[in-house]
Design a protein around this motif. Structure first.
Motif, PDB file in Angstrom:
ATOM      1  N   MET B 123       8.938   3.989   7.239  1.00 22.77           N
ATOM      2  CA  MET B 123       8.635   2.578   7.473  1.00 22.77           C
ATOM      3  C   MET B 123       9.735   1.708   6.847  1.00 22.77           C
ATOM      4  O   MET B 123      10.226   0.758   7.461  1.00 22.77           O
ATOM      5  CB  MET B 123       7.261   2.243   6.879  1.00 22.77           C
ATOM      6  N   LEU B 124      10.128   2.067   5.618  1.00 19.52           N
ATOM      7  CA  LEU B 124      11.181   1.301   4.945  1.00 19.52           C
ATOM      8  C   LEU B 124      12.502   1.402   5.710  1.00 19.52           C
ATOM      9  O   LEU B 124      13.202   0.416   5.893  1.00 19.52           O
ATOM     10  CB  LEU B 124      11.400   1.813   3.513  1.00 19.52           C
ATOM     11  N   ARG B 125      12.815   2.593   6.182  1.00 17.09           N
ATOM     12  CA  ARG B 125      14.096   2.810   6.854  1.00 17.09           C
ATOM     13  C   ARG B 125      14.114   2.220   8.271  1.00 17.09           C
ATOM     14  O   ARG B 125      15.053   1.530   8.648  1.00 17.09           O
ATOM     15  CB  ARG B 125      14.395   4.311   6.922  1.00 17.09           C
ATOM     16  N   ASP B 126      13.020   2.496   9.023  1.00 15.55           N
ATOM     17  CA  ASP B 126      13.070   2.215  10.459  1.00 15.55           C
ATOM     18  C   ASP B 126      12.388   0.912  10.865  1.00 15.55           C
ATOM     19  O   ASP B 126      12.692   0.351  11.905  1.00 15.55           O
ATOM     20  CB  ASP B 126      12.426   3.369  11.251  1.00 15.55           C
ATOM     21  N   MET B 127      11.409   0.462  10.082  1.00 18.96           N
ATOM     22  CA  MET B 127      10.690  -0.748  10.488  1.00 18.96           C
ATOM     23  C   MET B 127      11.125  -1.955   9.671  1.00 18.96           C
ATOM     24  O   MET B 127      11.321  -3.043  10.210  1.00 18.96           O
ATOM     25  CB  MET B 127       9.174  -0.506  10.367  1.00 18.96           C
ATOM     26  N   VAL B 128      11.238  -1.777   8.356  1.00 15.33           N
ATOM     27  CA  VAL B 128      11.706  -2.877   7.504  1.00 15.33           C
ATOM     28  C   VAL B 128      13.239  -2.881   7.512  1.00 15.33           C
ATOM     29  O   VAL B 128      13.867  -3.921   7.730  1.00 15.33           O
ATOM     30  CB  VAL B 128      11.173  -2.711   6.055  1.00 15.33           C
TER      31      VAL B 128
END
Ligand code: SF4
Ligand code: SF4
Lengths: 128, 263
Positions: B123-128
């Motif tokens: 989530m941190l890498r790809d969405m945020v």
């Protein structure tokens, strides 16, 4: 070669085709539980292939596998040995009274910091 | 941004820090974690046998709820992530198994693996985005040498998990760098700590965990981060003299949302 019912069942529930194995030993070389095991991952593959399953069913090796998936990841032939270990283990513990661990065993194995995750994981691997 | 969130049994008990700091950091990054209602324990390890059904139902329930809300299902614990992602893969690819599950659950609309399972790190890498994380850092951890410990479950089997290169991962190192610290790469970062064997054969867990810690220290690590409560337990239990912390705690610290009153 004619397969026994037990052999077919193990192959079916694991989805593994042991005859793909080229006996390179990489699975066993990757296994972090190797030293504790009587039968190593490559032996599970070879013994299921030859139908020599009874010794595996009785072996403590079933409870030494850490489910780390290293052998699955690193096998160059995609054999996935840990799935055979799992299938044999389930075949062993699904029998009535054959659980490797029961709820009564747990309190003695705990300490204050032991995460719930360890207990639920052990239960899933050791008892039915 | 709203996502579904599966915390799991350990995050509400022995690993409260992993959960608390996941919430705080998400909030600071503009993500709302919506906890799955009445979630049930994933069981800790995925049973690879194709004829095991009951042990996979709790994962399917969580997956189905996320799919109905049209949200990705975010996990933090490595074990929950592994179990839920492998279950979802089985629902997508093993028809006979999926049929049994759907009949057992009496699902009016059969579930066929529609949900997307996303680890918090993904989530941190790809969405945020790690760049956006970096911009929100208020306490840069400059100069800190931090080793990422992946263990087994985040990465393997990579055919299913698809988080990163299973033998040469970078996702946690990239996070460490985004927080201003210096990632330490070492050989044993994706080897097993011993996992649940800690209950029955603590000696084996000790040997494995010790090798991981010694290897990280030899590479210069002053701290180890992990996403797994059992990895943390095993490393802590077996003689580490450098701190082993959850990645969410490090994130919260860098984002300036870690309060000492908590957890
Ligand atoms: S999954 Fe089990 S058999 Fe395979 S490498 Fe890990 S511990 Fe060994
Ligand atoms: S790594 Fe694969 S091919 Fe090599 S011995 Fe093990 S199962 Fe056989």
């Amino acid at each position: 070669m004619h397969k026994t019912y037990l052999q077919e069942e193990i192959i079916r529930m694991s989805g593994v085709n042991p005859s793909k194995c080229m006996r390179c030993g990489k699975c066993s070389a990757s296994c972090p539980a190797y030293d504790e095991m009587e039968y190593h991952p490559h032996q599970f593959v070879n013994m299921v292939e030859s139908g020599d399953i009874e010794p595996l069913l009785k072996s403590e090796s079933l409870y030494k596998c850490l489910s780390c998936f290293a052998c699955i990841e690193r096998c160059p032939r995609g054999v996935e040995p840990a799935k055979l270990v799992e299938a044999v283990r389930l075949t062993a513990i699904r029998k009535q009274g054959a659980n490797h661990m029961t709820a009564n065993d747990v309190p003695a194995l705990l300490d204050d910091e032991m995460p719930q995750q360890a207990i639920v994981s052990a239960f899933r691997k050791y008892s039915k | 941004m709203k996502v579904s969130y599966f915390p799991g049994c350990t995050l509400k008990n022995k690993a409260k820090d992993l959960d608390t700091y996941a919430y705080k950091s998400a909030e600071a990054l503009g993500v709302t974690l919506e906890e799955i209602e009445n979630w049930q324990c994933c069981g800790g390890v995925f049973t690879t046998a194709k004829n095991e059904v009951a042990t996979k139902l709790s994962s399917v329930r969580a997956l189905k709820e996320a799919a109905e809300k049209e949200q990705p299902l975010v996990t933090v614990c490595s074990a929950c992530h592994n179990v839920i992602k492998q279950t979802n893969h089985a629902m997508q690819n093993e028809k006979e198994f999926a049929d049994k599950v759907n009949r057992y659950m009496a699902n009016e609309t059969p579930y066929a693996g529609e949900a997307e399972v996303v680890h918090y790190l993904e989530m941190l890498r790809d969405m945020v985005g790690f760049d956006a994380v970096k911009e929100k850092v208020v306490n840069a951890l400059t100069g800190k040498k931090i080793a990422a410990y992946y263990g087994c479950l985040l990465l393997r089997p990579s055919k299913v998990m698809q988080m990163d290169d299973a033998e040469n991962p970078t996702i946690m190192e990239d996070l460490i760098a985004a927080l201003g610290a210096t990632p330490v790469v070492y050989a044993k970062r994706n080897e097993c700590c011993g996992g649940y064997i800690a209950m029955e054969s603590p000696e084996l867990a000790k040997k494995n965990s010790n090798e991981v810690v010694e290897n990280a220290k030899a590479a210069g690590a002053e701290m180890i981060i992990t996403a797994c409560p059992l990895c943390r337990y095993n490393l802590m239990k077996n003689g580490t003299d450098i701190p082993v912390v959850y990645f969410t705690e490090l994130l919260a610290e860098a984002l300036g949302v870690k309060e000492d009153t908590n957890a």
